[in-house]
Design an enzyme around this catalytic site. Structure first.
Site, PDB file in Angstrom:
ATOM      1  N   ASP A   2       0.825  -1.212   0.000  1.00  0.00           N
ATOM      2  CA  ASP A   2       0.000   0.000   0.000  1.00  0.00           C
ATOM      3  C   ASP A   2       0.860   1.264   0.000  1.00  0.00           C
ATOM      4  O   ASP A   2       1.943   1.286   0.580  1.00  0.00           O
ATOM      5  CB  ASP A   2      -0.908  -0.016   1.243  1.00  0.00           C
ATOM      6  CG  ASP A   2      -2.074   0.932   1.091  1.00  0.00           C
ATOM      7  OD1 ASP A   2      -2.308   1.430  -0.033  1.00  0.00           O
ATOM      8  OD2 ASP A   2      -2.748   1.195   2.099  1.00  0.00           O
ATOM      9  N   HIS A  19       3.041   3.112  -8.990  1.00  0.00           N
ATOM     10  CA  HIS A  19       2.866   1.669  -9.208  1.00  0.00           C
ATOM     11  C   HIS A  19       4.112   1.077  -9.879  1.00  0.00           C
ATOM     12  O   HIS A  19       4.530  -0.019  -9.545  1.00  0.00           O
ATOM     13  CB  HIS A  19       1.623   1.395 -10.057  1.00  0.00           C
ATOM     14  CG  HIS A  19       0.341   1.760  -9.360  1.00  0.00           C
ATOM     15  ND1 HIS A  19       0.081   1.415  -8.054  1.00  0.00           N
ATOM     16  CD2 HIS A  19      -0.755   2.447  -9.776  1.00  0.00           C
ATOM     17  CE1 HIS A  19      -1.117   1.867  -7.704  1.00  0.00           C
ATOM     18  NE2 HIS A  19      -1.640   2.504  -8.735  1.00  0.00           N
ATOM     19  N   SER A  47      -6.911  -5.913  -5.710  1.00  0.00           N
ATOM     20  CA  SER A  47      -8.003  -6.429  -4.888  1.00  0.00           C
ATOM     21  C   SER A  47      -9.301  -6.448  -5.690  1.00  0.00           C
ATOM     22  O   SER A  47      -9.438  -5.710  -6.683  1.00  0.00           O
ATOM     23  CB  SER A  47      -8.175  -5.574  -3.622  1.00  0.00           C
ATOM     24  OG  SER A  47      -8.942  -4.429  -3.915  1.00  0.00           O
ATOM     25  N   LEU A 113      11.430 -20.269  -2.924  1.00  0.00           N
ATOM     26  CA  LEU A 113      10.334 -19.436  -2.420  1.00  0.00           C
ATOM     27  C   LEU A 113       9.052 -19.653  -3.238  1.00  0.00           C
ATOM     28  O   LEU A 113       9.103 -19.684  -4.472  1.00  0.00           O
ATOM     29  CB  LEU A 113      10.753 -17.962  -2.545  1.00  0.00           C
ATOM     30  CG  LEU A 113       9.685 -16.914  -2.266  1.00  0.00           C
ATOM     31  CD1 LEU A 113       9.527 -16.709  -0.762  1.00  0.00           C
ATOM     32  CD2 LEU A 113      10.030 -15.587  -2.925  1.00  0.00           C
ATOM     33  N   ARG A 170       1.649  -4.719   6.433  1.00  0.00           N
ATOM     34  CA  ARG A 170       0.973  -3.718   5.597  1.00  0.00           C
ATOM     35  C   ARG A 170       1.778  -2.429   5.634  1.00  0.00           C
ATOM     36  O   ARG A 170       2.102  -1.939   6.726  1.00  0.00           O
ATOM     37  CB  ARG A 170      -0.456  -3.450   6.074  1.00  0.00           C
ATOM     38  CG  ARG A 170      -1.118  -2.430   5.145  1.00  0.00           C
ATOM     39  CD  ARG A 170      -2.581  -2.235   5.360  1.00  0.00           C
ATOM     40  NE  ARG A 170      -3.123  -1.359   4.326  1.00  0.00           N
ATOM     41  CZ  ARG A 170      -4.379  -1.337   3.955  1.00  0.00           C
ATOM     42  NH1 ARG A 170      -5.232  -2.151   4.516  1.00  0.00           N
ATOM     43  NH2 ARG A 170      -4.781  -0.509   3.016  1.00  0.00           N
TER      44      ARG A 170
HETATM   45  C1  FPP Z   1      -1.662   0.057  -3.358  1.00  0.00           C
HETATM   46  O1  FPP Z   1      -1.274   1.393  -3.481  1.00  0.00           O
HETATM   47  C2  FPP Z   1      -1.178  -0.741  -4.467  1.00  0.00           C
HETATM   48  C3  FPP Z   1      -1.963  -1.291  -5.443  1.00  0.00           C
HETATM   49  C4  FPP Z   1      -3.442  -1.134  -5.484  1.00  0.00           C
HETATM   50  C5  FPP Z   1      -1.407  -2.054  -6.551  1.00  0.00           C
HETATM   51  C6  FPP Z   1      -0.108  -2.780  -6.315  1.00  0.00           C
HETATM   52  C7  FPP Z   1       0.355  -3.272  -7.612  1.00  0.00           C
HETATM   53  C8  FPP Z   1       1.609  -3.271  -8.076  1.00  0.00           C
HETATM   54  C9  FPP Z   1       2.774  -2.852  -7.268  1.00  0.00           C
HETATM   55  C10 FPP Z   1       1.922  -3.683  -9.484  1.00  0.00           C
HETATM   56  C11 FPP Z   1       1.062  -4.724 -10.182  1.00  0.00           C
HETATM   57  C12 FPP Z   1       1.224  -6.103  -9.733  1.00  0.00           C
HETATM   58  C13 FPP Z   1       2.191  -6.988 -10.009  1.00  0.00           C
HETATM   59  C14 FPP Z   1       2.143  -8.361  -9.446  1.00  0.00           C
HETATM   60  C15 FPP Z   1       3.344  -6.663 -10.869  1.00  0.00           C
HETATM   61  P1  FPP Z   1      -2.420   2.500  -3.654  1.00  0.00           P
HETATM   62  O2  FPP Z   1      -2.570   2.796  -5.107  1.00  0.00           O
HETATM   63  O3  FPP Z   1      -3.651   2.066  -2.958  1.00  0.00           O
HETATM   64  O4  FPP Z   1      -1.734   3.701  -2.922  1.00  0.00           O
HETATM   65  P2  FPP Z   1      -2.487   4.867  -2.126  1.00  0.00           P
HETATM   66  O5  FPP Z   1      -3.267   4.225  -1.033  1.00  0.00           O
HETATM   67  O6  FPP Z   1      -1.339   5.684  -1.629  1.00  0.00           O
HETATM   68  O7  FPP Z   1      -3.338   5.594  -3.118  1.00  0.00           O
END
Ligand code: FPP
Length: 228
Positions: A2, A19, A47, A113, A170
């Protein structure tokens, strides 16, 4: 994982850049986890609720997953990583479903892993899928309703052969599970760190594990077991 969006906003960058940096943090964390001898690492990468984000951000995330699998699978395979996927695949684009299946197939005999990718994943939805599978077996006369135990529900989750997590980390300072592994987290130790995910690294992982080792785990009993 997150805090990608907040990491980007704090730097005046678009969320997509957060991202992209998040994928780099993921690469580093997977490498570190493998080197540290961790057996299972589950990443919450999309999610079931993330569909409510703007279409452009969803496209970005799907693109990053595609690129991650296409670009990183060879290295992961070489390093003995076994990839598993949990979540609802039916709603995903056909090419993504195929990439996920190929990644699992390619790495299925690896013994290092296990990297569990939670994609289009929601814990309540996973439990509902298990309930539906069991209900179908009851209707078919294969089991009695009385035979449904907690163990049997666990055996009908998306990846029943994987152990429950000892530790859930988290990032970004939020202190909630947000529909992640609710069933499996019954006795997990929860560690919340203020770091935004793109800044997470080996040192942050080691520090969360050190915190885990300071916890006493009793699993509802009286005798304390130190996290091992
Ligand atoms: C949360 O940050 C992160 C996500 C919703 C996406 C995580 C995905 C990746 C890192 C890349 C895609 C996946 C793979 C397996 C390569 P947020 O956007 O909720 O951040 P915020 O809460 O600060 O807005």
């Amino acid at each position: 994982m997150d805090g990608n969006g907040r990491w980007a906003s704090a730097r005046g960058l678009p969320r997509g850049e957060g991202h992209r940096r998040g994928v780099e943090a993921l690469r580093k964390t997977v490498r570190a986890a493998g080197e540290m001898g961790i057996r299972f690492l589950t990443i919450f990468s999309f999610s079931a609720e993330n569909w409510s984000r703007p279409p452009s951000e969803i496209r970005d995330l799907m693109g990053l997953l595609r690129r991650f699998i296409r670009n990183d699978m060879a290295e992961l395979h070489q390093n003995g990583v076994k990839v598993r996927v949990i979540g609802e695949r039916g709603d995903l684009a056909a090419d993504i479903r195929r990439l996920l299946e190929e990644a699992e197939e390619l790495t299925k005999d690896n013994t290092g892993l296990t990297l569990v990718v939670a994609f289009n994943y929601g814990a309540r939805q996973e439990i509902a899928r298990a309930a539906a599978r069991l209900a179908a077996q009851v209707v078919a006369g294969a089991i009695d309703p009385e035979a449904i135990t907690a163990d049997l529900i666990g055996q009908n989750l998306d990846a029943p052969d994987l152990p429950d997590p000892d530790l859930i980390i988290r990032t970004s300072g939020e202190q909630r599970l947000s529909n992640f592994l609710l069933w499996q987290a019954a006795y997990s130790e929860l560690v919340f760190v203020p770091t935004y995910w793109p800044d997470f690294d080996r040192v942050a992982l080691e520090s969360a594990i050190a915190e885990y080792h300071r916890r006493e785990r009793r699993f509802g009993g009286l005798i304390a077991q130190t996290g091992s």
